[in-house]
Design an enzyme around this catalytic site. Structure first.
Site, PDB file in Angstrom:
ATOM      1  NE  ARG A   1      -3.706  -2.128   2.677  1.00 42.58           N
ATOM      2  CZ  ARG A   1      -4.626  -2.228   3.617  1.00 42.58           C
ATOM      3  NH1 ARG A   1      -4.731  -1.253   4.521  1.00 42.58           N
ATOM      4  NH2 ARG A   1      -5.432  -3.257   3.680  1.00 42.58           N
TER       5      ARG A   1
ATOM      6  CE  LYS B   1       5.575 -16.025  21.145  1.00 44.79           C
ATOM      7  NZ  LYS B   1       6.710 -15.555  20.330  1.00 44.79           N
TER       8      LYS B   1
ATOM      9  CE  LYS C   1      12.052 -24.067  12.364  1.00 44.66           C
ATOM     10  NZ  LYS C   1      13.124 -23.079  12.197  1.00 44.66           N
TER      11      LYS C   1
ATOM     12  CG  HIS D   1       8.371 -21.480   9.370  1.00 47.31           C
ATOM     13  ND1 HIS D   1       7.288 -20.901   9.983  1.00 47.31           N
ATOM     14  CD2 HIS D   1       9.325 -21.576  10.325  1.00 47.31           C
ATOM     15  CE1 HIS D   1       7.571 -20.664  11.244  1.00 47.31           C
ATOM     16  NE2 HIS D   1       8.802 -21.061  11.482  1.00 47.31           N
TER      17      HIS D   1
ATOM     18  CG  HIS E   1       4.933 -24.480  14.165  1.00 45.67           C
ATOM     19  ND1 HIS E   1       4.770 -24.279  12.809  1.00 45.67           N
ATOM     20  CD2 HIS E   1       5.201 -23.260  14.695  1.00 45.67           C
ATOM     21  CE1 HIS E   1       4.928 -22.999  12.546  1.00 45.67           C
ATOM     22  NE2 HIS E   1       5.184 -22.363  13.651  1.00 45.67           N
TER      23      HIS E   1
ATOM     24  CE  LYS F   1       2.474 -20.270  12.191  1.00 50.01           C
ATOM     25  NZ  LYS F   1       1.774 -19.504  13.224  1.00 50.01           N
TER      26      LYS F   1
ATOM     27  CE  LYS G   1      13.698 -19.416  18.421  1.00 53.62           C
ATOM     28  NZ  LYS G   1      13.982 -18.336  17.446  1.00 53.62           N
TER      29      LYS G   1
ATOM     30  CG  ASP H   1       1.246 -18.529  17.459  1.00 51.83           C
ATOM     31  OD1 ASP H   1       1.165 -18.240  16.245  1.00 51.83           O
ATOM     32  OD2 ASP H   1       2.254 -18.263  18.145  1.00 51.83           O
TER      33      ASP H   1
END
Length: 488
Positions: free
Chosen positions: A52, A340, A194, A190, A252, A160, A345, A247
């Site tokens: 845009r 979260k 991997k 995605h 996943h 997604k 991680k 989510d």
């Protein structure tokens, strides 16, 4: 399908709708730029970025380089001009179809007065509510018809979230199938691209020592964990509508589950692989309100409400115990968790084998196999060994294959892999409509079952609510920590 050099690709135009968003800046444009430097794009390739904002192609690329976490050095790159030669920018507003009247002129390539035929690939990097309007714009502009004379094709790739529940996913599938046959629709997750996720199938089906043991007779339980140490941050509005279950688990984790449990496909062909995955997703035992207690834990990290500025029942953590209604896996529990604001991680799959029915030595522990998806991509197997010295004490240590220690070559990003497959027309790493719907049916049963269940609080930087550990302890198990154990 093997990677192909530039010259073997048909002429291709990739059009990205929503090209000024974070997805393009941090994933798509960096992937395409790296593919260009590595010679993986078609020799006759055009990239049309639609957004845009009032950019030309140079100001657009400057904007992306400034916004991107990866492309900041792009201004000084010697490959910048070559990448710019592929690129065009088109200003269009999805809510104003008339703004796309001239897009056909841009995509109809006429050089030297002659029309050239390209594969027309469209990447819908937008919110799902724009998928159907974009498809309608493309059809109304005559941009869905490929060049039959040169055997060119039209494909779309959609991001997604693909729906927010089963009814919305089914509606979205029907809308897209109005404009495209299934073979032209590439639904992305995605995680499937991997390297370590793809390796799940290779380890299982290419090693004779594992597949005979891959069943209820030898496996006690399986864990799939996806921990994220960051908080919701800039995704607060999206996350508050979605939550951890929708989510991450819906896509996943269920995709990983299907790969770790599926039957061996007859061949490595798209439909055989997809059929095997759908069978797993359809076999998921649905939740009932009376049976959710002890099988589902949801939580929210402390400080979440302050970050979003209002009250909310959105879960930032979820842990599930589930079963598959299949002979191979009857009675084997699968424990899934994600969240979260956690301690680290990491994404990994942990397969716990049963203990020996009779062991000569005291303290024999069941073997454990760990697939580390990210970071420190690796596969490790825990085996029992004797501790040196007098007497016999057992120590369970790891045999480890680490990607970094074995492979020095650049490992392509997930988006590079998926874009290359999109160019090649290979759908094996993309999701079919019935896969999406089967996953949502299960997720909806979870959401219906927990309406009256508590939302537990947990401190940011922890491993989630203590109730998730209690769920495992009630089964006589504990979440995998990766710590070596010495049996005294």
């Amino acid at each position: 399908m093997k990677d192909q050099p530039r010259s073997s690709f048909a002429p291709t135009i990739l059009t990205i709708f929503g090209a000024t968003g974070d997805l393009s800046a941090n994933y798509l444009l960096p992937a395409l730029y790296h593919m260009d430097t590595e010679g993986l794009l078609p020799s006759d390739f055009r990239l049309v970025c639609v957004g845009r904002r009032p950019f030309n192609k140079r100001s657009f690329l400057d904007f992306i380089a400034k916004k991107s976490k990866i492309l900041k050095p792009l201004k000084k790159s010697k490959n910048r001009d070559r990448f710019l030669s592929h690129l065009s920018y088109y200003r269009g507003d999805f809510e104003q179809p008339l703004s796309f009247q001239k897009l056909k002129l841009l995509l109809d390539d006429r050089r030297g007065g002659k029309h050239r035929c390209h594969n027309r690939l469209y990447y819908f990097a937008t919110s799902p509510e724009f998928f159907s309007p974009i498809a309608a714009i493309l059809r109304g502009s005559g941009l869905l018809a490929a060049c039959v004379r040169h055997q060119r094709s039209t494909r779309i790739l959609v991001e997604k979230p693909f729906g927010f529940d089963y009814p919305s996913a089914r509606k979205l599938n029907r809308e897209l199938l109005r404009y495209f046959p299934e073979k032209q629709i590439y639904r992305i997750d995605h995680y499937l691209a991997k390297e370590t996720v793809q390796n799940l199938m290779v380890v299982r089906f290419a090693n004779a020592i594992f597949e005979p043991l891959w069943n209820k007779d030898f496996i006690d339980h399986v864990e799939i964990s996806a921990f994220y140490d960051d908080r919701v941050g800039g995704r607060a509005a999206f996350y508050d509508r979605t939550g951890a279950l929708r989510d991450v688990v819906q896509n996943h984790l269920l995709q990983i589950l299907s790969l770790i449990t599926m039957e061996e496909p007859r061949e490595l062909l798209t439909e055989y692989i997809r059929n095997a995955k759908v069978r797993i997703l359809r076999s998921l035992q649905k939740y009932k309100p009376s049976g959710v207690r002890g099988s589902v834990v949801r939580g929210q990290y402390r400080g979440y409400l302050r970050e979003i500025g209002h009250s909310s029942a959105a879960e930032t953590f979820v842990a599930l115990k589930l079963f598959l209604n299949l002979p191979r896996w009857r009675g084997v529990p699968f424990y899934l968790r994600t969240g979260k604001g956690l301690s680290r991680k990491v994404t990994e799959v942990t397969v716990h084998f049963k203990e020996l029915p009779r062991c000569l030595f005291a303290g024999c522990a069941g073997n454990v196999m760990v697939f580390r998806i990210q970071p420190d991509e690796s596969v490790e197997l825990r085996i029992n060994n004797k501790v040196p010295g007098f007497g016999i004490r057992l120590h369970q240590a790891k045999l480890k294959f680490g990607y970094d220690s074995v492979f020095t070559k650049h490992i392509p990003s997930a988006y590079e892999r998926l874009l290359l497959d999109f160019f090649q027309g290979d759908q094996r790493l993309f999701i079919r409509s019935d896969e999406i719907e089967a996953a949502w049916r299960f997720i909806d049963s979870v959401r219906r079952s927990w309406r009256k269940s508590p939302l537990f609080s947990y401190p940011a930087g922890s491993n989630g609510p203590t109730q998730a550990s209690a769920m495992m302890e009630r089964d006589g198990r504990e979440w995998w920590t990766g710590v070596d154990k010495v049996v005294k």
